[in-house]
Design a protein around this motif. Structure first.
Motif, PDB file in Angstrom:
ATOM      1  N   SER A  17      79.648  60.358  40.107  1.00  0.00           N
ATOM      2  CA  SER A  17      78.810  59.176  39.857  1.00  0.00           C
ATOM      3  C   SER A  17      77.773  60.222  39.137  1.00  0.00           C
ATOM      4  O   SER A  17      77.467  61.308  39.195  1.00  0.00           O
ATOM      5  N   LEU A  18      76.733  58.968  38.573  1.00  0.00           N
ATOM      6  CA  LEU A  18      75.436  60.356  37.573  1.00  0.00           C
ATOM      7  C   LEU A  18      74.754  61.325  38.781  1.00  0.00           C
ATOM      8  O   LEU A  18      73.820  61.991  38.178  1.00  0.00           O
ATOM      9  N   VAL A  19      75.014  61.103  40.066  1.00  0.00           N
ATOM     10  CA  VAL A  19      73.814  61.701  40.979  1.00  0.00           C
ATOM     11  C   VAL A  19      74.172  63.222  41.438  1.00  0.00           C
ATOM     12  O   VAL A  19      73.461  64.237  41.620  1.00  0.00           O
ATOM     13  N   LEU A  20      74.941  63.156  41.252  1.00  0.00           N
ATOM     14  CA  LEU A  20      75.788  65.011  40.722  1.00  0.00           C
ATOM     15  C   LEU A  20      75.014  65.593  40.466  1.00  0.00           C
ATOM     16  O   LEU A  20      75.225  66.977  40.126  1.00  0.00           O
ATOM     17  N   CYS A  21      74.530  65.389  39.008  1.00  0.00           N
ATOM     18  CA  CYS A  21      74.016  66.414  38.533  1.00  0.00           C
ATOM     19  C   CYS A  21      72.795  66.455  39.217  1.00  0.00           C
ATOM     20  O   CYS A  21      72.027  68.316  38.580  1.00  0.00           O
ATOM     21  N   LEU A  22      72.313  66.089  40.408  1.00  0.00           N
ATOM     22  CA  LEU A  22      71.098  67.039  41.132  1.00  0.00           C
ATOM     23  C   LEU A  22      71.651  67.367  42.597  1.00  0.00           C
ATOM     24  O   LEU A  22      70.988  67.783  43.450  1.00  0.00           O
ATOM     25  N   GLY A  23      73.135  67.730  42.142  1.00  0.00           N
ATOM     26  CA  GLY A  23      73.919  68.531  43.591  1.00  0.00           C
ATOM     27  C   GLY A  23      73.960  67.585  45.422  1.00  0.00           C
ATOM     28  O   GLY A  23      73.366  68.122  46.207  1.00  0.00           O
ATOM     29  N   PRO A  24      74.273  66.676  45.246  1.00  0.00           N
ATOM     30  CA  PRO A  24      73.946  65.243  46.696  1.00  0.00           C
ATOM     31  C   PRO A  24      75.057  65.468  46.883  1.00  0.00           C
ATOM     32  O   PRO A  24      75.462  65.454  48.728  1.00  0.00           O
ATOM     33  N   ASN A  25      76.765  66.557  46.346  1.00  0.00           N
ATOM     34  CA  ASN A  25      77.378  66.463  47.161  1.00  0.00           C
ATOM     35  C   ASN A  25      77.533  67.463  48.422  1.00  0.00           C
ATOM     36  O   ASN A  25      76.747  68.728  48.584  1.00  0.00           O
ATOM     37  N   GLU A  26      78.288  67.871  49.306  1.00  0.00           N
ATOM     38  CA  GLU A  26      79.104  68.730  49.671  1.00  0.00           C
ATOM     39  C   GLU A  26      79.422  69.779  49.292  1.00  0.00           C
ATOM     40  O   GLU A  26      80.339  69.841  48.964  1.00  0.00           O
ATOM     41  N   ALA A  27      78.973  70.979  49.708  1.00  0.00           N
ATOM     42  CA  ALA A  27      79.046  72.028  48.802  1.00  0.00           C
ATOM     43  C   ALA A  27      79.207  73.967  49.913  1.00  0.00           C
ATOM     44  O   ALA A  27      78.522  73.950  50.827  1.00  0.00           O
ATOM     45  N   SER A  28      80.382  74.468  50.386  1.00  0.00           N
ATOM     46  CA  SER A  28      79.997  75.652  51.439  1.00  0.00           C
ATOM     47  C   SER A  28      79.702  76.544  50.405  1.00  0.00           C
ATOM     48  O   SER A  28      79.695  77.013  49.345  1.00  0.00           O
ATOM     49  N   VAL A  29      79.027  77.971  51.113  1.00  0.00           N
ATOM     50  CA  VAL A  29      78.222  78.773  51.077  1.00  0.00           C
ATOM     51  C   VAL A  29      78.807  79.808  50.022  1.00  0.00           C
ATOM     52  O   VAL A  29      78.902  80.443  48.341  1.00  0.00           O
ATOM     53  N   CYS A  30      80.835  79.747  50.828  1.00  0.00           N
ATOM     54  CA  CYS A  30      81.449  80.080  50.323  1.00  0.00           C
ATOM     55  C   CYS A  30      81.969  79.536  48.272  1.00  0.00           C
ATOM     56  O   CYS A  30      81.920  80.498  47.713  1.00  0.00           O
ATOM     57  N   GLU A  31      82.290  78.406  48.469  1.00  0.00           N
ATOM     58  CA  GLU A  31      82.628  77.433  47.202  1.00  0.00           C
ATOM     59  C   GLU A  31      81.153  77.819  46.026  1.00  0.00           C
ATOM     60  O   GLU A  31      81.318  78.183  44.606  1.00  0.00           O
ATOM     61  N   MET A  32      80.020  77.946  46.575  1.00  0.00           N
ATOM     62  CA  MET A  32      79.065  77.714  45.492  1.00  0.00           C
ATOM     63  C   MET A  32      78.584  79.447  45.135  1.00  0.00           C
ATOM     64  O   MET A  32      78.354  80.214  43.549  1.00  0.00           O
TER      65      MET A  32
END
Length: 263
Positions: free
Chosen positions: A73-88
């Motif tokens: 979705s459009l809001v992905l640009c602001l990072g609302p999704n879950e992500a682990s520190v390892c992934e980042m």
């Protein structure tokens, strides 16, 4: 390119209107470099509106963000999704490594009781963006540290090595992030709670620059102080001396507007 310009103003996309914590230079034409440096949500949303969210999700996957359930979705640009520190941390290796993403590994080799190496393991690597694009990202992410939301690493914690980074703050100040990297080391810090109801009452207290960045700063000071680790604070990114971050595939002396590019 980092030099492309877009109008910095509030925008609505259907039922969604992204908010900004700052109104600096509102209504003015600003560069993408300035917008990223200042964590400007309006400009991020404007860019995202011109990209297919499904394509953007594929890019996230290429960068190693593989958490289940991310909706395009459009809001992905602001990072609302879950992500682990390892992934980042894995994702940010791409910017420091000429566009090559390096997947994390936890075991580099296995030895027997006599010290003989039984097997070695190498990280999986894949090209995500071009080398030129990686250099452009370096220009912008270094600006975050030198002139933007990561600036207190310089003036408060006195870390003067060449580095790039990005602060991050989620809705209701539930998550505070800081991702930072030198030419040889990528590290990340997340401050938050497993329960989304755990959050700071104000952005002043809960933002990434306040909560996560200081932890990263103290950690990096210890990394540089421990000479056995081999990290040199004088190391620099190997960006070519003649590299022009304003360059584009079309020769227009780097002078473009977002409208020019996407139309």
């Amino acid at each position: 390119s980092p030099c492309d310009v877009v109008r910095n103003s509030p925008k609505r996309f259907g039922n969604w209107a992204p908010r900004n914590s700052s109104h600096a230079r509102m209504g003015q034409m600003v560069t993408l470099k300035w917008a990223l440096t200042m964590s400007n949500n309006w400009v991020s949303a404007e860019l995202m509106s011109r990209i297919n969210p499904q394509d953007f999700l594929r890019i996230l996957r290429d960068f190693g963000i593989n958490t289940y359930g991310i909706y395009p979705s459009l809001v992905l640009c602001l990072g609302p999704n879950e992500a682990s520190v390892c992934e980042m941390v894995s994702a940010y290796t791409t910017f420091a490594n000429h566009g090559i993403h390096t997947s994390p590994i936890f075991v580099s080799k296995i030895e027997d009781s006599d010290g003989n190496v039984i097997t070695n393991f190498q990280p999986r690597m894949n090209e995500v963006i071009s080398e030129e694009s990686a250099y452009k990202m370096l220009e912008m992410l270094m600006s975050v540290i030198d002139h933007g939301t990561g600036g207190r690493l310089r003036y408060k914690y006195n870390i003067d090595c060449q580095m790039g980074g990005k602060t991050g703050t989620t809705n209701k100040n539930a998550d505070a992030w800081f991702m930072g990297f030198t030419p040889s080391l990528v590290s990340g810090c997340w401050v938050g709670g497993e329960d989304r109801d755990i959050h700071f009452d104000t952005t002043r207290m809960g933002q990434g620059a306040t909560m996560a960045l200081p932890i990263w700063a103290y950690y990096m000071k210890k990394v540089f102080a421990d000479k056995t680790l081999g990290y040199d604070p004088k190391e620099t990114f190997d960006i070519p001396a003649d590299f022009n971050p304003c360059s584009s595939e079309d020769d227009n002396n780097g002078q473009y507007s977002i409208e020019d590019i996407y139309e």
